[in-house]
Write an enzyme that holds these catalytic residues in place. Structure first.
Site, PDB file in Angstrom:
ATOM      1  N   HIS A 179       7.206  -9.056   6.277  1.00 46.58           N
ATOM      2  CA  HIS A 179       8.163  -8.316   5.441  1.00 46.58           C
ATOM      3  C   HIS A 179       8.512  -9.131   4.196  1.00 46.58           C
ATOM      4  O   HIS A 179       9.475  -9.901   4.182  1.00 46.58           O
ATOM      5  CB  HIS A 179       9.429  -7.999   6.226  1.00 46.58           C
TER       6      HIS A 179
ATOM      7  N   HIS B 200       8.572  -8.919  -0.286  1.00 46.03           N
ATOM      8  CA  HIS B 200       8.469  -8.132  -1.523  1.00 46.03           C
ATOM      9  C   HIS B 200       7.880  -9.018  -2.621  1.00 46.03           C
ATOM     10  O   HIS B 200       8.502  -9.996  -3.028  1.00 46.03           O
ATOM     11  CB  HIS B 200       9.845  -7.612  -1.935  1.00 46.03           C
ATOM     12  N   LEU B 201       6.690  -8.672  -3.082  1.00 45.69           N
ATOM     13  CA  LEU B 201       6.030  -9.444  -4.140  1.00 45.69           C
ATOM     14  C   LEU B 201       6.191  -8.804  -5.515  1.00 45.69           C
ATOM     15  O   LEU B 201       5.800  -9.387  -6.520  1.00 45.69           O
ATOM     16  CB  LEU B 201       4.539  -9.620  -3.804  1.00 45.69           C
ATOM     17  N   ARG B 202       6.725  -7.583  -5.559  1.00 49.88           N
ATOM     18  CA  ARG B 202       7.158  -6.902  -6.798  1.00 49.88           C
ATOM     19  C   ARG B 202       6.024  -6.455  -7.727  1.00 49.88           C
ATOM     20  O   ARG B 202       6.276  -5.696  -8.649  1.00 49.88           O
ATOM     21  CB  ARG B 202       8.134  -7.789  -7.595  1.00 49.88           C
TER      22      ARG B 202
ATOM     23  N   ASN C 257       7.113  -0.935  -2.130  1.00 49.29           N
ATOM     24  CA  ASN C 257       8.054  -0.331  -3.083  1.00 49.29           C
ATOM     25  C   ASN C 257       7.902  -0.979  -4.461  1.00 49.29           C
ATOM     26  O   ASN C 257       8.800  -1.607  -5.006  1.00 49.29           O
ATOM     27  CB  ASN C 257       9.503  -0.415  -2.575  1.00 49.29           C
TER      28      ASN C 257
ATOM     29  N   ASP D 285       9.316   1.277   2.965  1.00 48.23           N
ATOM     30  CA  ASP D 285      10.403   0.307   2.932  1.00 48.23           C
ATOM     31  C   ASP D 285      11.119   0.326   1.589  1.00 48.23           C
ATOM     32  O   ASP D 285      10.501   0.413   0.531  1.00 48.23           O
ATOM     33  CB  ASP D 285       9.892  -1.104   3.202  1.00 48.23           C
TER      34      ASP D 285
ATOM     35  N   ASP E  66      12.239 -10.720   4.832  1.00 46.28           N
ATOM     36  CA  ASP E  66      12.627  -9.720   3.831  1.00 46.28           C
ATOM     37  C   ASP E  66      12.876 -10.389   2.473  1.00 46.28           C
ATOM     38  O   ASP E  66      13.852 -10.108   1.783  1.00 46.28           O
ATOM     39  CB  ASP E  66      13.850  -8.925   4.283  1.00 46.28           C
TER      40      ASP E  66
ATOM     41  N   PHE F 237      20.113  -4.895  -4.297  1.00 45.99           N
ATOM     42  CA  PHE F 237      20.164  -5.516  -2.978  1.00 45.99           C
ATOM     43  C   PHE F 237      19.032  -6.529  -2.838  1.00 45.99           C
ATOM     44  O   PHE F 237      17.936  -6.332  -3.348  1.00 45.99           O
ATOM     45  CB  PHE F 237      19.993  -4.459  -1.887  1.00 45.99           C
TER      46      PHE F 237
END
Length: 428
Positions: free
Chosen positions: A59, A61-63, A93, A151, A304, A322
Site C-alpha cells: 500500500h 502512493h507513488l503519485r 489513484n 483506493d 499507506d 489526507f
C-alpha cells in the site's frame, strides 16, 4: 562474481538471532551458513548487523502520473529502498488512472525505466475510479496488474462491488478496498471524537468505515472472492473482520504503523501532519488494532505512504489533503515501540513486513532462503537517530513523527543482489 555478506545476524526458525554468511550469485541466494568460502566473491562485511528478507509493502502512493510534484516512481521507490522495502505495490489513484491496458502498459514501462525496487502496479476497479463502470479486469491482469482497487475512494454501489468481486474471482485476482461510506463522511477532517469536539471541527465517524467492510465481506462470501481491507482503523472494523474470518470468508486486512502508534488524543494541535484517511481514531480503536494484529484478524502491516507537497499540507486542517509518508520510518518506529518494549518479537515484526503480505497475495518475495531472489535489508539494530523529514529521500516530508528518537535503522538494501541504497559509505 558472487557477493558474500559476511558476519551477518539472521533469524532462525525459532526466532533467535544467529550468525551466518549469505552468498549471492546473479540475483539469487546461493548459500546461507557459517564461514562460507569467499573465493571469487565481492565480500561485504556487515559486522554483526541484522539481515532480513526485504520488506514488502502492498500500500504505497507513488503519485506518478499526474502528481509528480508530490512523488515519482523514482523518488518513491528510492524512499522504499532507504526504508528497507524491496517490493512495493503502487496505488492507482493517479491522473490518469491505470484503468486501461494502454495505461497499464505505459506504467509498466515507466516502472522498468525508473524504479529502484520491485514495483507492482494496482489497476483500478472502475473507470477513472468513479464507481460507475468496471474496467477490463482480464485485460489488465494480462498487462501485469497486481490486484484491483479504487483506493482513495470507497465503492459506493453494492451492486458495482458485487459484480467486480465476481469478475475478479473468475480470474483469481484480489479485490482491495478503501472502505468509506460517502454519506457518513460528514465533511470531516479528523476522527469524530474528543479532538474534533474540542476544536469544533467536523469528525469522521467510525461507522463510516465499518459499515462498508460489513457489506463487503458478505458480498465477498457470495462472490467467492479474495477481499482485502486497506488500512483498518476502528474496533468495529476489527470485530467485523474477525467474525468474517470465523465464518470462513476469504478476507484479509492490513494496518498502518501510524494507527498502531497514535490515536486522536495524541494530536497536539491543528497540525495537518496528523491528518490522514482513515483518521487517527480513539484509544480503544488503537488497542483493538494491536489485539487484532496479534490474534491474526489483521494479517500484516502496510505503510499507506502518501506524500504531499508542503504547500498543500499548509492549507489548514479543513483543506489540506489526507496522508502522511511512512516508508523511511516504518521499521525504526515499530522496532522501537514494539520490539524494544517486548510487546512483539523481532521475528513477529519481520513476518508482518515480509512473508505475511507476500503470502497473502501469493508473491514470490519476503523470505531469506536459498534459491530465492536476493532481496535483502541490512539493519543496524543498535543505531539510534531522531526522525528528521529533511533527511527523507521522498519528496514528501509530511510526517507526525518528527523528532521521535528511534532504534533500528536500515543501512543497506539489495534488490536481486544489487545494492540499491546504502547509508553513506557504510560497509563497502
Amino acid at each position: 562474481m558472487s557477493t558474500l555478506l559476511k558476519n551477518a545476524k539472521i533469524l532462525n526458525e525459532q526466532g533467535d538471532l544467529v550468525s551466518a554468511d549469505i552468498k549471492i550469485t546473479d540475483d539469487m541466494i546461493e548459500a546461507v551458513g557459517a564461514n562460507l568460502d569467499p573465493t571469487n566473491c565481492m565480500v561485504i562485511d556487515v559486522e554483526g548487523m541484522f539481515v532480513s528478507a526485504g520488506f514488502v509493502d502492498v500500500h504505497v502512493h507513488l503519485r506518478e502520473p499526474g502528481g509528480e510534484h508530490k512523488e515519482t516512481i523514482e523518488t518513491g521507490s528510492l524512499s522504499a529502498a532507504k526504508g528497507g522495502f524491496t517490493t512495493i505495490a503502487a496505488m492507482p489513484n493517479t491522473r490518469p488512472v491505470p484503468d486501461s491496458v494502454e495505461q497499464m502498459n505505459w506504467l509498466q514501462q515507466r516502472i522498468k525505466d525508473t524504479a529502484h525496487v520491485n514495483v507492482l502496479p494496482y489497476a483500478s476497479i472502475t473507470i477513472r475510479e468513479l464507481g460507475q463502470e468496471l474496467t477490463d479486469m482480464n485485460g489488465l491482469k494480462q498487462a501485469g496488474a497486481f490486484a484491483f482497487t479504487d483506493d482513495g475512494v470507497g465503492i459506493q454501489s453494492a451492486g458495482m462491488m458485487f459484480e467486480a468481486m465476481k469478475q475478479a474471482a473468475a480470474i483469481d485476482m484480489p479485490i482491495v478496498a478503501h472502505c468509506e461510506e460517502n454519506t457518513l463522511i460528514n465533511k470531516g477532517s479528523v476522527h469524530e471524537g474528543e479532538f474534533s469536539k474540542k476544536h469544533g471541527i467536523n469528525g469522521i465517524p467510525s461507522v463510516c468505515e465499518s459499515v462498508h467492510i460489513a457489506r463487503d465481506v458478505l458480498l465477498a462470501e457470495a462472490a467467492g472472492c479474495h477481499y482485502h481491507v486497506c488500512h483498518v482503523s476502528t474496533k468495529e472494523s476489527v470485530r467485523v473482520i474477525r467474525d468474517a474470518k470465523r465464518a470462513g470468508i476469504h478476507v484479509t486486512a492490513e494496518v498502518t504503523p501510524h494507527h498502531l502508534l497514535l490515536c486522536d488524543e495524541d494530536i497536539p494541535s491543528l497540525d495537518t501532519n496528523y491528518k490522514m484517511n482513515p483518521p487517527l481514531r480513539g484509544r480503544e480503536d488503537l488497542e483493538a488494532l494491536i489485539e487484532g494484529l496479534f490474534d491474526g484478524t489483521i494479517d500484516f502491516i502496510a505503510t499507506d505512504h502518501a506524500p504531499h507537497a508542503s504547500e498543500e499540507k499548509a492549507q489548514g486542517m479543513a483543506l489540506a489533503p489526507f496522508g502522511i509518508v511512512g516508508l523511511e520510518t516504518a521499521f525504526p518506529l515499530l522496532y522501537t515501540h514494539f520490539v524494544e518494549t517486548n510487546k512483539m518479537t523481532l521475528k513477529q515484526l519481520v513476518d508482518f513486513l515480509t512473508n505475511k503480505p507476500a503470502n497473502t497475495f501469493k508473491l514470490p518475495f519476503g523470505t531469506l532462503e536459498i534459491g530465492k531472489n536476493a532481496d535483502l535489508t541490512v539493519i543496524d539494530l543498535n543505531a539510534t537517530e531522531k526522525i528528521d523529514p529533511e533527511s527523507f529521500v521522498s519528496k514528501g516530508k509530511n510526517t507526525p513523527f518528527t523528532g521521535w528518537e528511534c532504534k533500528g535503522w536500515p543501512v543497506m538494501t539489495l534488490v536481486n543482489g544489487n545494492i540499491v541504497w546504502q547509508k553513506g559509505s557504510v560497509l563497502v
